[in-house]
Write a protein that holds these residues in place. Sequence first.
Motif, PDB file in Angstrom:
ATOM      1  N   THR A   1       0.847  -1.293   0.083  1.00  0.00           N
ATOM      2  CA  THR A   1      -0.118   0.037  -0.031  1.00  0.00           C
ATOM      3  C   THR A   1       0.951   1.343   0.201  1.00  0.00           C
ATOM      4  O   THR A   1       1.993   1.170   0.461  1.00  0.00           O
ATOM      5  CB  THR A   1      -0.844   0.062   1.327  1.00  0.00           C
ATOM      6  N   PHE A   2       0.242   2.176  -0.575  1.00  0.00           N
ATOM      7  CA  PHE A   2       1.054   3.681  -0.733  1.00  0.00           C
ATOM      8  C   PHE A   2       0.194   4.570   0.018  1.00  0.00           C
ATOM      9  O   PHE A   2      -1.131   4.907  -0.108  1.00  0.00           O
ATOM     10  CB  PHE A   2       0.936   3.930  -2.195  1.00  0.00           C
ATOM     11  N   PRO A   3       0.879   5.218   1.287  1.00  0.00           N
ATOM     12  CA  PRO A   3       0.076   6.304   2.098  1.00  0.00           C
ATOM     13  C   PRO A   3       0.302   7.614   1.105  1.00  0.00           C
ATOM     14  O   PRO A   3       1.024   7.993   0.868  1.00  0.00           O
ATOM     15  CB  PRO A   3       0.742   6.207   3.242  1.00  0.00           C
ATOM     16  N   TYR A   4      -0.965   8.328   1.231  1.00  0.00           N
ATOM     17  CA  TYR A   4      -1.266   9.537   0.504  1.00  0.00           C
ATOM     18  C   TYR A   4      -2.056  10.417   1.294  1.00  0.00           C
ATOM     19  O   TYR A   4      -3.119  10.018   1.655  1.00  0.00           O
ATOM     20  CB  TYR A   4      -1.508   9.476  -0.785  1.00  0.00           C
ATOM     21  N   LYS A   5      -1.500  11.752   1.642  1.00  0.00           N
ATOM     22  CA  LYS A   5      -2.510  12.620   2.413  1.00  0.00           C
ATOM     23  C   LYS A   5      -3.404  13.432   1.220  1.00  0.00           C
ATOM     24  O   LYS A   5      -2.922  14.056   0.567  1.00  0.00           O
ATOM     25  CB  LYS A   5      -1.726  13.603   3.259  1.00  0.00           C
ATOM     26  N   PHE A   6      -4.759  13.473   1.561  1.00  0.00           N
ATOM     27  CA  PHE A   6      -5.661  13.950   0.692  1.00  0.00           C
ATOM     28  C   PHE A   6      -6.086  15.080   1.338  1.00  0.00           C
ATOM     29  O   PHE A   6      -6.539  15.231   2.548  1.00  0.00           O
ATOM     30  CB  PHE A   6      -6.762  13.115   0.425  1.00  0.00           C
ATOM     31  N   ASP A   7      -6.554  16.351   0.636  1.00  0.00           N
ATOM     32  CA  ASP A   7      -7.223  17.453   1.334  1.00  0.00           C
ATOM     33  C   ASP A   7      -8.902  17.257   1.387  1.00  0.00           C
ATOM     34  O   ASP A   7      -9.459  17.652   2.295  1.00  0.00           O
ATOM     35  CB  ASP A   7      -6.981  18.714   0.347  1.00  0.00           C
ATOM     36  N   THR A   8      -9.411  16.638   0.264  1.00  0.00           N
ATOM     37  CA  THR A   8     -10.970  16.280   0.237  1.00  0.00           C
ATOM     38  C   THR A   8     -10.907  14.947   0.846  1.00  0.00           C
ATOM     39  O   THR A   8     -10.139  13.980   0.843  1.00  0.00           O
ATOM     40  CB  THR A   8     -11.024  16.172  -1.095  1.00  0.00           C
ATOM     41  N   PRO A   9     -12.022  14.655   1.396  1.00  0.00           N
ATOM     42  CA  PRO A   9     -12.495  13.199   1.872  1.00  0.00           C
ATOM     43  C   PRO A   9     -12.691  12.141   0.929  1.00  0.00           C
ATOM     44  O   PRO A   9     -13.237  12.312  -0.149  1.00  0.00           O
ATOM     45  CB  PRO A   9     -13.788  13.483   2.746  1.00  0.00           C
ATOM     46  N   VAL A  10     -12.202  11.059   1.096  1.00  0.00           N
ATOM     47  CA  VAL A  10     -12.107  10.037   0.273  1.00  0.00           C
ATOM     48  C   VAL A  10     -12.612   8.650   0.981  1.00  0.00           C
ATOM     49  O   VAL A  10     -12.672   8.663   2.405  1.00  0.00           O
ATOM     50  CB  VAL A  10     -10.871   9.516  -0.521  1.00  0.00           C
ATOM     51  N   VAL A  11     -13.358   7.734   0.399  1.00  0.00           N
ATOM     52  CA  VAL A  11     -13.930   6.506   1.108  1.00  0.00           C
ATOM     53  C   VAL A  11     -13.095   5.305   0.626  1.00  0.00           C
ATOM     54  O   VAL A  11     -12.615   5.139  -0.449  1.00  0.00           O
ATOM     55  CB  VAL A  11     -15.268   6.659   0.891  1.00  0.00           C
TER      56      VAL A  11
END
Length: 149
Positions: free
Chosen positions: A48-58
Amino acid sequence: MIEQTLKVVALSGHIAHLEAQQKQACEGCNGRCGSQVFSKLFGSAKKTFPYKFDTPVVVGQKITLSLDDSHVVKHAFTVYMLPLFLSLGFALVAAELLLVTEGWQILAAALGGGIGFLMAKMWVKSFRHDIKVIKIHPISLPLTQIDGD
């Protein structure tokens, strides 16, 4: 730009853990080529690849990311060529300047390759990737047939 579509498999706050879709090594030979044999032998552990998002994802949502090609070339040069150059350099110094026998030259080449590997490993950790979000795909609802439609 290299683009890849990934799937959200877990969430930790604003950090989403993404997993790439598994691709076959090739589609044309129906499993008779060497690359498919190797993929079956060694398997493919999903990372898995961690990534920080500004918008919510599910979880389950698909995301398309892109990576600049120049970073790939820099990484490949560091990982492959640095150990090779140091290995050859150490062997050349052992042969021409130190005038040692062949066994010591081989040992010097192995030492140079090992040092090059460790240096490449440290340098690659310090590289920063310019990853951009191209598209956040909407969640698609499964279609079901209702009697009478």
